[in-house]
Scaffold this active site. Sequence first.
Site, PDB file in Angstrom:
ATOM      1  N   ALA A  67       0.844  -1.183   0.000  1.00 39.96           N
ATOM      2  CA  ALA A  67       0.000   0.000   0.000  1.00 39.96           C
ATOM      3  C   ALA A  67       0.890   1.247   0.000  1.00 39.96           C
ATOM      4  O   ALA A  67       2.083   1.184   0.292  1.00 39.96           O
ATOM      5  CB  ALA A  67      -0.914  -0.002   1.223  1.00 39.96           C
ATOM      6  N   GLY A 112      -0.407  -5.218   0.722  1.00 44.01           N
ATOM      7  CA  GLY A 112      -1.591  -5.169  -0.125  1.00 44.01           C
ATOM      8  C   GLY A 112      -1.379  -5.824  -1.475  1.00 44.01           C
ATOM      9  O   GLY A 112      -2.333  -6.297  -2.100  1.00 44.01           O
ATOM     10  N   GLU A 115      -1.958  -9.444  -0.907  1.00 46.30           N
ATOM     11  CA  GLU A 115      -3.398  -9.612  -0.729  1.00 46.30           C
ATOM     12  C   GLU A 115      -4.136  -9.531  -2.056  1.00 46.30           C
ATOM     13  O   GLU A 115      -5.100 -10.281  -2.296  1.00 46.30           O
ATOM     14  CB  GLU A 115      -3.925  -8.543   0.237  1.00 46.30           C
ATOM     15  N   GLU A 135       3.191  -6.279   7.453  1.00 40.63           N
ATOM     16  CA  GLU A 135       2.509  -5.174   8.125  1.00 40.63           C
ATOM     17  C   GLU A 135       2.919  -4.994   9.583  1.00 40.63           C
ATOM     18  O   GLU A 135       2.884  -3.873  10.113  1.00 40.63           O
ATOM     19  CB  GLU A 135       0.988  -5.352   8.027  1.00 40.63           C
TER      20      GLU A 135
END
Length: 261
Positions: A67, A112, A115, A135
């Site tokens: 991200a 992300g 993911e 994370e």
Amino acid sequence: MDQLETLALQNSDGILTITINRESALNALNQKTLNELKGTFEEAIDNVDISGIILTGAGEKAFVAGADITELANLNEVNGRNFSEKGQEIFDLIEGSAKPVIAAVNGFALGGGCELAMACHMRIATANAKFGQPEVNLGAIPGYGGTQRLTHLVGKGKAIELMLTGDMIDAEEALSLGLVNYKVDTKEEMLSKAEEILAKITTKAPLAVGMVIDCVKAVFTTGENGYQTEANSFSRCCGTEDFKEGTLAFLEKRKPNFKGE
């Protein structure tokens, strides 16, 4: 849709390749990219001329490195929930697509990005691919469904280890864990393999393809009886023109001509 700023699209014989095109930022996911992904997938899913989708990243270094940290740094307990739920909604849209979606992972797929790859139905990785959910290094956890999808794909023990340590794994280990379907040497081979798989799938009955995806998703949907979903979907298949054509073609020893009806 409107002119895209963060994505590049290419449609070849009904296979849409979506390239996240932020190479200078290692294709990091910001809100603009997420919004464009949402709109692009919605249009692709509704477009009868598109039969399959490849999702990849620009350049050689990253699929999606994570991200956008500049956006993450501004989150608090209130807007953090909205941030997570928005991403989950978009990734659920991808996972729920009745058209097959393959993540073609070149380079880093972290946070992300990992993911996003896991939300796709299949994953093909180049030899330089790296996967991880780091994370915890930022004092956070995966927020776009990573805690759920990684556990489904690699098992509880390994998923917890990867998320608690923040360690990255290479393409070879990802293959051995079942996180990716294939490992290839180059980006060109990766895209070629994805196209090969989708080309084969496009010769099958489209409604049946979508129902297989739906039934597999039911395995991991809380409160849904996957066996009942399968029986309902099988019943629906039996009422389609494609089912009639497929069984007749088999008996007549010819290739079927499926129309998605």
